[in-house]
Motif scaffolding. Structure first.
Motif, PDB file in Angstrom:
ATOM      1  N   VAL A 197       0.914  -0.952   0.018  1.00 42.35           N
ATOM      2  CA  VAL A 197      -0.107  -0.004  -0.084  1.00 42.35           C
ATOM      3  C   VAL A 197       0.796   1.183   0.155  1.00 42.35           C
ATOM      4  CG1 VAL A 197      -1.763   1.342   1.459  1.00 42.35           C
ATOM      5  CG2 VAL A 197      -1.860  -0.991   1.025  1.00 42.35           C
ATOM      6  N   LEU A 198       1.770   1.335   0.747  1.00 44.34           N
ATOM      7  CA  LEU A 198       2.650   2.595   1.137  1.00 44.34           C
ATOM      8  C   LEU A 198       3.264   3.036  -0.334  1.00 44.34           C
ATOM      9  CD1 LEU A 198       4.231   2.390   4.488  1.00 44.34           C
ATOM     10  CD2 LEU A 198       2.641   4.147   3.450  1.00 44.34           C
ATOM     11  N   ALA A 199       4.025   1.731  -1.032  1.00 44.38           N
ATOM     12  CA  ALA A 199       4.643   1.690  -2.427  1.00 44.38           C
ATOM     13  C   ALA A 199       3.843   2.382  -3.283  1.00 44.38           C
ATOM     14  CB  ALA A 199       5.474   0.405  -2.659  1.00 44.38           C
ATOM     15  N   ALA A 200       2.651   1.676  -3.350  1.00 40.35           N
ATOM     16  CA  ALA A 200       1.718   2.311  -4.403  1.00 40.35           C
ATOM     17  C   ALA A 200       1.419   3.846  -4.156  1.00 40.35           C
ATOM     18  CB  ALA A 200       0.435   1.343  -4.362  1.00 40.35           C
ATOM     19  N   LEU A 201       1.232   4.115  -2.877  1.00 37.50           N
ATOM     20  CA  LEU A 201       0.908   5.452  -2.321  1.00 37.50           C
ATOM     21  C   LEU A 201       2.056   6.418  -2.861  1.00 37.50           C
ATOM     22  CD1 LEU A 201      -0.756   7.713  -0.894  1.00 37.50           C
ATOM     23  CD2 LEU A 201       0.191   7.059   0.924  1.00 37.50           C
ATOM     24  N   VAL A 202       3.313   5.941  -2.579  1.00 37.48           N
ATOM     25  CA  VAL A 202       4.469   6.777  -2.943  1.00 37.48           C
ATOM     26  C   VAL A 202       4.377   7.071  -4.566  1.00 37.48           C
ATOM     27  CG1 VAL A 202       7.084   6.648  -3.065  1.00 37.48           C
ATOM     28  CG2 VAL A 202       5.786   6.222  -0.950  1.00 37.48           C
ATOM     29  N   ARG A 203       4.319   6.056  -5.172  1.00 38.05           N
ATOM     30  CA  ARG A 203       4.586   6.009  -6.848  1.00 38.05           C
ATOM     31  C   ARG A 203       3.310   7.130  -7.357  1.00 38.05           C
ATOM     32  NH1 ARG A 203       5.109   0.147  -6.317  1.00 38.05           N
ATOM     33  NH2 ARG A 203       2.671   0.015  -6.780  1.00 38.05           N
ATOM     34  N   HIS A 204       2.011   7.003  -6.634  1.00 34.19           N
ATOM     35  CA  HIS A 204       1.080   7.983  -7.134  1.00 34.19           C
ATOM     36  C   HIS A 204       1.207   9.172  -6.666  1.00 34.19           C
ATOM     37  CE1 HIS A 204      -1.528   4.608  -9.255  1.00 34.19           C
ATOM     38  NE2 HIS A 204      -1.239   3.823  -8.141  1.00 34.19           N
ATOM     39  N   LEU A 205       1.445   9.254  -5.619  1.00 29.38           N
ATOM     40  CA  LEU A 205       1.884  10.666  -4.970  1.00 29.38           C
ATOM     41  C   LEU A 205       2.838  11.233  -5.808  1.00 29.38           C
ATOM     42  CD1 LEU A 205       1.557  10.680  -1.286  1.00 29.38           C
ATOM     43  CD2 LEU A 205       0.351  12.060  -2.785  1.00 29.38           C
ATOM     44  N   HIS A 206       3.883  10.651  -6.235  1.00 34.17           N
ATOM     45  CA  HIS A 206       5.090  11.307  -6.732  1.00 34.17           C
ATOM     46  C   HIS A 206       4.822  11.625  -8.076  1.00 34.17           C
ATOM     47  CE1 HIS A 206       8.583  10.195  -4.057  1.00 34.17           C
ATOM     48  NE2 HIS A 206       7.756  10.524  -3.388  1.00 34.17           N
ATOM     49  N   VAL A 233       1.293  17.592 -12.230  1.00 31.55           N
ATOM     50  CA  VAL A 233       0.742  19.181 -12.111  1.00 31.55           C
ATOM     51  C   VAL A 233       1.910  19.835 -11.878  1.00 31.55           C
ATOM     52  CG1 VAL A 233      -1.472  18.040 -11.256  1.00 31.55           C
ATOM     53  CG2 VAL A 233       0.414  18.681  -9.512  1.00 31.55           C
ATOM     54  N   ARG A 234       3.042  19.540 -11.685  1.00 27.25           N
ATOM     55  CA  ARG A 234       4.126  20.373 -11.264  1.00 27.25           C
ATOM     56  C   ARG A 234       3.777  21.100 -10.424  1.00 27.25           C
ATOM     57  NH1 ARG A 234       8.460  18.438 -13.381  1.00 27.25           N
ATOM     58  NH2 ARG A 234       9.278  20.296 -13.082  1.00 27.25           N
ATOM     59  N   LEU A 235       3.831  20.402  -8.912  1.00 28.65           N
ATOM     60  CA  LEU A 235       3.163  20.877  -7.874  1.00 28.65           C
ATOM     61  C   LEU A 235       4.436  21.871  -7.100  1.00 28.65           C
ATOM     62  CD1 LEU A 235       1.007  20.387  -5.570  1.00 28.65           C
ATOM     63  CD2 LEU A 235       2.519  18.763  -4.444  1.00 28.65           C
ATOM     64  N   THR A 236       3.645  23.256  -6.815  1.00 24.22           N
ATOM     65  CA  THR A 236       4.609  24.231  -6.119  1.00 24.22           C
ATOM     66  C   THR A 236       5.034  23.889  -4.820  1.00 24.22           C
ATOM     67  OG1 THR A 236       3.142  25.647  -5.671  1.00 24.22           O
ATOM     68  CG2 THR A 236       4.083  25.529  -7.993  1.00 24.22           C
TER      69      THR A 236
END
Length: 279
Positions: free
Chosen positions: A28-37, A43-46
């Motif tokens: 779960v954490l690995a998938a979360l990290v991949r999707h968050l990154h 969106v080129r998050l500022t």
């Protein structure tokens, strides 16, 4: 882990999880990290937007207490709650569909008997309810536990009214009879807005969404050998059936709340079909 750039950082974080001994947590954490990154890169998050997001989630947490669960509202309004229901509560054809739990269930609802008035003084048009709980083949399920809760005609649940304190109204836990039936009196539900005085409400305003839920009564039905059913029964012809802010409406859960000719109260008849636990 030196000289990390915007692309290599993802693999570095994933690598840091290699020592996790809980396989599901790691997945779960690995998938979360991949999707968050991937989201941040897309969106080129500022940095300012990241802090705004952190402030928003902080405000969501600060709005939570023993009577208000703002994170449930956030999950509901983003469709995550219903997505999780769909993923985890697939049922065989003919079984009553599940929908969102909502943030206003309590564990100390009063125990009541067949024929009782569960409104407890809550304002609203009288409603006589006659439901049946049965198996897929139509066999009645006796002694099933039926937990019911709803808002009053002002769109408020008892836990939203400070003056009531611990007084419970428009909710009860009851059991079906030998024929799998349950009869009780309540009040006719009305459409209501979810609470908008917090960060979730501000999110809805910012995105041009309305906060309304169509009129409904909550039911949670439990019986040995069957999957617990968490669902609503929605009032037909409600103007918000096609734009429920939490995406919870299913055609099979919409019912008529007919007006009685003699007593003047409205009437709701509904059949809950339980799925066996193994399915």
């Amino acid at each position: 882990m030196r000289n990390i750039d915007e692309f290599s950082i993802t693999q570095a974080v994933l690598g840091s999880l290699e020592g996790c001994k809980d396989a599901r947590l790691k997945e779960v954490l690995a998938a979360l990290v991949r999707h968050l990154h991937d989201f941040a890169r897309e969106v080129r998050l500022t940095e300012a937007e990241l802090m705004q997001g952190i402030d928003f989630l902080t405000a969501v947490g600060q709005k939570c207490d023993d009577k208000r669960q703002e994170f449930v509202l956030l999950s509901d309004t983003l469709g995550l709650s219903m997505l999780t229901v769909a993923l985890n509560h697939a049922r065989p054809a003919g079984a009553t569909q599940a929908t969102v739990f909502g943030p206003f269930h309590v564990e100390d609802a009063p125990r009541m008997e067949q024929g009782d008035d569960i409104a407890g003084g809550a304002p609203g048009e009288p409603l006589d309810v006659d439901v049946c709980v049965c198996a897929l083949d139509g066999t009645p399920i006796p002694d099933a536990e039926v937990d019911v809760w709803q808002a009053d005609e002002q769109g408020l649940y008892d836990v939203q009214i400070p003056a009531l304190g611990q007084q419970r109204r428009a909710r009860a836990v009851m059991r079906t009879d030998a024929e799998g039936r349950l009869r009780f009196r309540s009040i006719v539900p009305t459409a209501y807005p979810i609470p908008t005085d917090g960060p979730v409400g501000r999110m809805l305003v910012a995105t041009g969404r309305h906060p309304w839920r169509p009129a409904h009564v909550h039911f949670m039905v439990k019986a040995p050998g069957y999957q617990t059913l968490i669902t609503h029964v929605f009032r037909d012809a409600d103007p918000y059936l096609d734009s429920d802010v939490v995406f919870g409406v299913r055609d099979s859960l919409v019912a008529r709340f007919d007006k009685k000719e003699v007593q003047g109260a409205r009437r709701l008849d509904f059949r809950f079909v339980m799925a066996p636990r193994e399915s």
